[in-house]
Scaffold this active site. Sequence first.
Site, PDB file in Angstrom:
ATOM      1  N   GLU A 286       0.880  -1.177   0.000  1.00  0.00           N
ATOM      2  CA  GLU A 286       0.000   0.000   0.000  1.00  0.00           C
ATOM      3  C   GLU A 286       0.908   1.215   0.000  1.00  0.00           C
ATOM      4  O   GLU A 286       1.720   1.380   0.901  1.00  0.00           O
ATOM      5  CB  GLU A 286      -0.915  -0.037   1.224  1.00  0.00           C
ATOM      6  N   CYS A 320      -2.530   8.335   4.050  1.00  0.00           N
ATOM      7  CA  CYS A 320      -2.502   8.054   2.614  1.00  0.00           C
ATOM      8  C   CYS A 320      -3.861   8.307   1.986  1.00  0.00           C
ATOM      9  O   CYS A 320      -3.973   8.476   0.776  1.00  0.00           O
ATOM     10  CB  CYS A 320      -2.036   6.628   2.353  1.00  0.00           C
TER      11      CYS A 320
END
Length: 515
Positions: A286, A320
């Site tokens: 990720e 994020c």
Amino acid sequence: MVVAYKHEPFTDFSVEANKLAFEEGLKKVESYLGQDYPLIIGGEKITTEDKIVSVNPANKEELVGRVSKASRELAEKAMQVADETFQTWRKSKPEMRADILFRAAAIVRRRKHEFSAILVKEAGKPWNEADADTAEAIDFMEYYGRQMLKLKDGIPVESRPIEYNRFSYIPLGVGVIISPWNFPFAIMAGMTTAALVSGNTVLLKPASTTPVVAAKFMEVLEEAGLPAGVVNFVPGSGSEVGDYLVDHPRTRFISFTGSRDVGIRIYERAAKVNPGQIWLKRVIAEMGGKDTIVVDKEADLELAAKSIVASAFGFSGQKCSACSRAVIHEDVYDHVLNRAVELTKELTVANPAVLGTNMGPVNDQAAFDKVMSYVAIGKEEGRILAGGEGDDSKGWFIQPTIVADVAEDARLMKEEIFGPVVAFCKAKDFDHALAIANNTEYGLTGAVISNNRDHIEKAREDFHVGNLYFNRGCTGAIVGYQPFGGFNMSGTDSKAGGPDYLALHMQAKTTSETL
């Protein structure tokens, strides 16, 4: 029979008892600030002269702790231990592994405010953000334990009358877990426990700015009954220990959360088959995002402004999933922009240990310098209507910054900033807004604020992100409710907290017996 999964509730700090309990957690953590923490390899606690020093980003003079730093030699020792331990751990009963997760979750739940207080001190998280981080760590353990119980007998496949066919999952081997600093408890715990409950052994390399919370989590795993050698704690530098473990021929998979550049580097290195390696390594990654909230002209404009501000500036924009682009229909652009500026100017930037603080510091000097460089770019590419200032004299504090009238192809609209800076861009119509939102190499999260059902359905189909939200902000995915992971350069779309996540840590085996 375990009870049905339900996510851990967030703490209501308007309740006096909860406020006092959190303050006690802070006092407890303050009582052991500055301690040394060892490496842990095969249950052996190893102290090294070389240390990773963790400081409070809100007060650079406050030492949170010193964690022993692994060398390549110690990393090799940890690999050998993990490889050997895997031979027995892979045959352990899934029910036993799940029980360890449930016990660990219960321990953390009892120490919830203590762990949140560590996050206040080590990661600079305000109370509510720290509380959510700890709750998510509990959620991952509760959810993955239950998921393993669902997968333990495999998945039914068809059999003809003359045969009995089975489709089952077996563990992969030794996994290298490289966890991030922005969710140093939740994501670290989730990555680690997903790997171990699937029957793998682990080398855990936490982020270098937040290693203490990982060291405290190792204590929890030991108390929960995890056998020695299943999780080996090897903090160290990425260039020395990280690369060595990624390249190692006995590494079976790498689970990484972090920046795009490091993720790509890991992906490339893992693709190489090194001498002695008999498998293709798996990478679960990720890697960040450039996330957008799109505001339609037919929308709740107050909701839009509040969603943008909350998503852009929660934990100082260091998620994020944070909103770093607000793309707004030209008919309502000025209204939403002006209201967002008003809300932003109401935010308090201060010591996160004080209840009521909206924003604390950014992570470290490198983060401060990077974000301030983008603020400077913002002054060239748009109009700064809020914030634009930083102060790194005591901690690394940056004011929440709104940059208006940014062109859709500007750097502020393309590059991940990872700080409290949001660019506002005007769209001619809804199709144009979606085109701007998709004009990025990332594809993690996004949100659409609209009362137009046709536009919502169009976005559902065409807004190319892994997590898309309607009429709310673009942060705050809940384990088991909104599985999390993105497209393109946001990673491998490994949906953490989702029903297919554990399968990424296992391999399927078919057996067929003729009757």
